[in-house]
Design an enzyme around this catalytic site. Structure first.
Site, mmCIF file in Angstrom:
data_model
loop_
_atom_site.group_PDB
_atom_site.id
_atom_site.type_symbol
_atom_site.label_atom_id
_atom_site.label_comp_id
_atom_site.label_asym_id
_atom_site.label_seq_id
_atom_site.Cartn_x
_atom_site.Cartn_y
_atom_site.Cartn_z
ATOM 1 N N LYS A 120 -11.510 0.359 -15.290
ATOM 2 C CA LYS A 120 -12.061 -0.918 -14.832
ATOM 3 C C LYS A 120 -12.515 -1.795 -16.001
ATOM 4 O O LYS A 120 -12.457 -3.027 -15.911
ATOM 5 C CB LYS A 120 -13.224 -0.665 -13.856
ATOM 6 C CG LYS A 120 -12.780 -0.113 -12.498
ATOM 7 C CD LYS A 120 -11.622 -0.880 -11.928
ATOM 8 C CE LYS A 120 -11.548 -0.864 -10.431
ATOM 9 N NZ LYS A 120 -10.319 -1.529 -9.934
ATOM 10 N N ASP B 233 0.847 -1.201 0.000
ATOM 11 C CA ASP B 233 0.000 0.000 0.000
ATOM 12 C C ASP B 233 0.876 1.242 0.000
ATOM 13 O O ASP B 233 1.800 1.361 0.801
ATOM 14 C CB ASP B 233 -0.949 0.044 1.201
ATOM 15 C CG ASP B 233 -2.218 0.821 0.875
ATOM 16 O OD1 ASP B 233 -3.294 0.207 0.757
ATOM 17 O OD2 ASP B 233 -2.122 2.070 0.720
ATOM 18 N N ASP C 129 4.431 2.185 -4.940
ATOM 19 C CA ASP C 129 3.373 2.833 -5.724
ATOM 20 C C ASP C 129 3.137 1.970 -6.972
ATOM 21 O O ASP C 129 4.039 1.824 -7.804
ATOM 22 C CB ASP C 129 3.884 4.231 -6.120
ATOM 23 C CG ASP C 129 2.929 4.985 -7.017
ATOM 24 O OD1 ASP C 129 1.909 4.411 -7.441
ATOM 25 O OD2 ASP C 129 3.221 6.168 -7.296
ATOM 26 N N THR D 93 -16.280 1.228 1.817
ATOM 27 C CA THR D 93 -14.864 1.541 1.996
ATOM 28 C C THR D 93 -14.665 3.047 1.838
ATOM 29 O O THR D 93 -15.624 3.779 1.595
ATOM 30 C CB THR D 93 -14.010 0.822 0.923
ATOM 31 O OG1 THR D 93 -14.354 1.371 -0.351
ATOM 32 C CG2 THR D 93 -14.248 -0.678 0.910
ATOM 33 N N TYR E 10 -12.494 6.169 -13.995
ATOM 34 C CA TYR E 10 -12.592 4.915 -13.238
ATOM 35 C C TYR E 10 -13.213 3.811 -14.096
ATOM 36 O O TYR E 10 -12.710 2.688 -14.161
ATOM 37 C CB TYR E 10 -13.432 5.185 -11.989
ATOM 38 C CG TYR E 10 -13.595 4.026 -11.035
ATOM 39 C CD1 TYR E 10 -12.587 3.691 -10.149
ATOM 40 C CD2 TYR E 10 -14.784 3.292 -10.997
ATOM 41 C CE1 TYR E 10 -12.746 2.640 -9.257
ATOM 42 C CE2 TYR E 10 -14.950 2.250 -10.113
ATOM 43 C CZ TYR E 10 -13.934 1.925 -9.238
ATOM 44 O OH TYR E 10 -14.099 0.891 -8.358
ATOM 45 N N ASN F 93 -5.418 -5.005 -6.671
ATOM 46 C CA ASN F 93 -6.599 -4.428 -6.036
ATOM 47 C C ASN F 93 -6.490 -2.915 -5.821
ATOM 48 O O ASN F 93 -7.499 -2.240 -5.677
ATOM 49 C CB ASN F 93 -6.794 -5.144 -4.686
ATOM 50 C CG ASN F 93 -7.719 -4.423 -3.744
ATOM 51 O OD1 ASN F 93 -8.939 -4.537 -3.849
ATOM 52 N ND2 ASN F 93 -7.154 -3.648 -2.813
HETATM 53 N N1 LIG Z 1 -15.764 -0.599 -2.505
HETATM 54 C C1 LIG Z 1 -16.487 -1.033 -3.529
HETATM 55 O O1 LIG Z 1 -17.729 -1.151 -3.451
HETATM 56 C C2 LIG Z 1 -15.805 -1.436 -4.792
HETATM 57 C C3 LIG Z 1 -16.608 -1.870 -5.859
HETATM 58 C C4 LIG Z 1 -15.993 -2.297 -7.033
HETATM 59 C C5 LIG Z 1 -14.594 -2.265 -7.119
HETATM 60 N N2 LIG Z 1 -13.837 -1.808 -6.061
HETATM 61 C C6 LIG Z 1 -12.384 -1.837 -6.221
HETATM 62 O O2 LIG Z 1 -11.799 -2.486 -5.113
HETATM 63 C C7 LIG Z 1 -10.463 -2.024 -4.943
HETATM 64 C C8 LIG Z 1 -10.215 -1.624 -3.511
HETATM 65 O O3 LIG Z 1 -10.973 -0.470 -3.222
HETATM 66 P P1 LIG Z 1 -11.606 -0.161 -1.793
HETATM 67 O O4 LIG Z 1 -13.056 0.103 -2.027
HETATM 68 O O5 LIG Z 1 -11.202 -1.196 -0.806
HETATM 69 O O6 LIG Z 1 -10.931 1.265 -1.452
HETATM 70 P P2 LIG Z 1 -9.786 1.659 -0.394
HETATM 71 O O7 LIG Z 1 -9.480 3.102 -0.595
HETATM 72 O O8 LIG Z 1 -10.202 1.234 0.973
HETATM 73 O O9 LIG Z 1 -8.563 0.746 -0.843
HETATM 74 C C9 LIG Z 1 -7.743 1.070 -1.931
HETATM 75 C C10 LIG Z 1 -6.314 0.993 -1.455
HETATM 76 O O10 LIG Z 1 -5.403 1.211 -2.540
HETATM 77 C C11 LIG Z 1 -4.326 1.966 -2.051
HETATM 78 N N3 LIG Z 1 -3.637 2.654 -3.142
HETATM 79 C C12 LIG Z 1 -4.073 3.732 -3.838
HETATM 80 N N4 LIG Z 1 -3.166 4.104 -4.752
HETATM 81 C C13 LIG Z 1 -2.138 3.227 -4.657
HETATM 82 C C14 LIG Z 1 -0.916 3.089 -5.357
HETATM 83 N N5 LIG Z 1 -0.576 3.928 -6.345
HETATM 84 N N6 LIG Z 1 -0.092 2.066 -5.020
HETATM 85 C C15 LIG Z 1 -0.415 1.215 -4.016
HETATM 86 N N7 LIG Z 1 -1.571 1.319 -3.304
HETATM 87 C C16 LIG Z 1 -2.419 2.313 -3.632
HETATM 88 C C17 LIG Z 1 -4.956 2.935 -1.074
HETATM 89 O O11 LIG Z 1 -4.012 3.494 -0.167
HETATM 90 C C18 LIG Z 1 -5.994 2.045 -0.400
HETATM 91 O O12 LIG Z 1 -5.493 1.422 0.761
HETATM 92 C C19 LIG Z 1 -10.286 -0.889 -5.948
HETATM 93 O O13 LIG Z 1 -9.656 -1.379 -7.107
HETATM 94 C C20 LIG Z 1 -11.706 -0.491 -6.259
HETATM 95 O O14 LIG Z 1 -11.827 0.129 -7.506
HETATM 96 C C21 LIG Z 1 -14.411 -1.400 -4.926
#
Ligand SMILES: NC(=O)c1ccc[n+]([C@@H]2O[C@H](COP(=O)([O-])OP(=O)(O)OC[C@H]3O[C@@H](n4cnc5c(N)ncnc54)[C@H](O)[C@@H]3O)[C@@H](O)[C@H]2O)c1
Length: 306
Positions: free
Chosen positions: A173, A37, A71, A203, A169, A98
């Site tokens: 995706k 992260d 990153d 989240t 986004y 992720n």
């Molecule tokens: N929450 C939902 O309902 C949902 C639905 C569909 C898809 N998603 C996808 O699930 C994944 C996780 O999202 P989430 O909802 O848990 O959000 P979140 O913000 O809790 O988690 C995302 C994480 O990615 C990290 N991150 C961001 N940029 C980064 C980088 N350049 N390098 C390394 N780490 C980095 C952030 O610090 C964070 O901890 C994402 O790909 C999101 O698009 C989420």
């Protein structure tokens, strides 16, 4: 015996939310996990040691994990992450792409820098980590040391059906699905599968959307008690896809919504029309499309909805 005993996994963006749930679930089944992260905000601003909390949680439950603060939008740092798994635990079996950020705005209000940044994290990040992992998996296969490699990517409803305010986004995706389908073909001969999960859960990302509730409490992610919006609800699917047993599942897109797992089907032929005159004429083409493809009724010279 855990389903993933002896396996080594990388989960990107695992300091919060869904990635944290995946890390804990993979570790629960015996995998050693590199918890990546970069830290910072849900918009991808700043950085921090957010991975540490997930590592501590995994260890507190008897699992093994190490932090990586790289990153994913930096190609070299993705390579270092793969190398860290090999140096720390001797191998790499599983990559869960992720990490993600959001910078939502209608296209007319979206700065090009925001579009680029969202694509860099989601799409380039998924590609770069996969590139380095694939290079390792192939080299192992060529050396006669075949690994049941697993790449599990992350898509979203926005990418599959579109969503207002999310041109960046949704583009990223959707492209991740194309990347998944192609990796599934390119890596199959090396014994590696690539699938895509569409998770859900409350989240930091969902909390930025109008009318959505607050994010799930960090220490409640993956709780024994079921909650329909737990960010860890898709994690058992990810753990199973990562297992040796799942070797026959390749190039699939599976959404997870509350307790449901939904197998998606992509572009399929809707209707084919061919032309006796061979070369199409735009006027005649239009006349046929309305009736034959869209099922409209002719009224006068035009087609209108019946
Ligand atoms: N929450 C939902 O309902 C949902 C639905 C569909 C898809 N998603 C996808 O699930 C994944 C996780 O999202 P989430 O909802 O848990 O959000 P979140 O913000 O809790 O988690 C995302 C994480 O990615 C990290 N991150 C961001 N940029 C980064 C980088 N350049 N390098 C390394 N780490 C980095 C952030 O610090 C964070 O901890 C994402 O790909 C999101 O698009 C989420």
């Amino acid at each position: 015996m855990g389903m993933l005993d002896g396996k080594v996994a990388i989960v990107t963006g695992a300091g919060h939310g869904i990635g944290r749930g995946h890390s804990m679930e993979l570790a629960k089944h015996g995998a050693k996990v590199i918890v990546n992260d970069l830290g910072g905000s849900e918009r991808g601003e700043g950085e921090g040691r957010d991975a540490d909390q997930t590592v501590d949680l995994v260890k507190a439950r008897g699992g093994e994990a190490s932090a990586n603060y790289g990153d994913v939008s930096d190609h070299e740092q993705c390579g270092e992450m793969v190398q860290q798994a090999i140096d720390t635990y001797g191998r790499l079996d599983i990559v869960v792409n992720n990490a993600g950020i959001v910078r939502d705005a209608a296209i007319w209000n979206m700065p090009v820098e925001d579009f680029d940044k969202v694509l860099a994290v989601h799409l380039r990040g998924t590609w770069s980590t996969s590139h380095h992992a694939a290079t390792y998996f192939r080299a192992q296969a060529k050396a006669g040391n075949r690994i049941n490699g697993r790449i599990i990517n992350t898509t979203s409803g926005a990418g599959l059906t579109g969503n207002f305010g999310q041109t960046s986004y949704a583009t990223a995706k959707a492209a991740i699905v194309g990347l998944t389908l192609t990796l599934a073909q390119e890596l199959a001969s090396s014994g590696v599968t690539c699938n895509c999960v569409g998770p859900s859960g409350l989240t930091r990302i969902t909390a930025t959307m109008p009318g959505m509730p607050d994010s799930f409490e960090p220490d409640e992610i993956g709780d024994d008690e079921f909650h329909p919006m737990d960010p860890a609800n898709s994690s058992p699917l990810v753990a199973w896809l990562a297992s040796d047993e799942a070797g026959y599942v390749n190039g699939q897109v599976i959404r997870s919504l509350d307790d449901r797992l939904i197998w998606m089907q992509g572009w399929r032929e809707k209707k084919t029309i061919s032309n006796d005159e061979k070369k199409w004429d735009a006027t005649k083409l239009g006349a046929r499309l309305g009736g034959e493809v869209f099922g409209l009724q002719p009224t006068g010279l035009k087609f209108e909805q019946a």
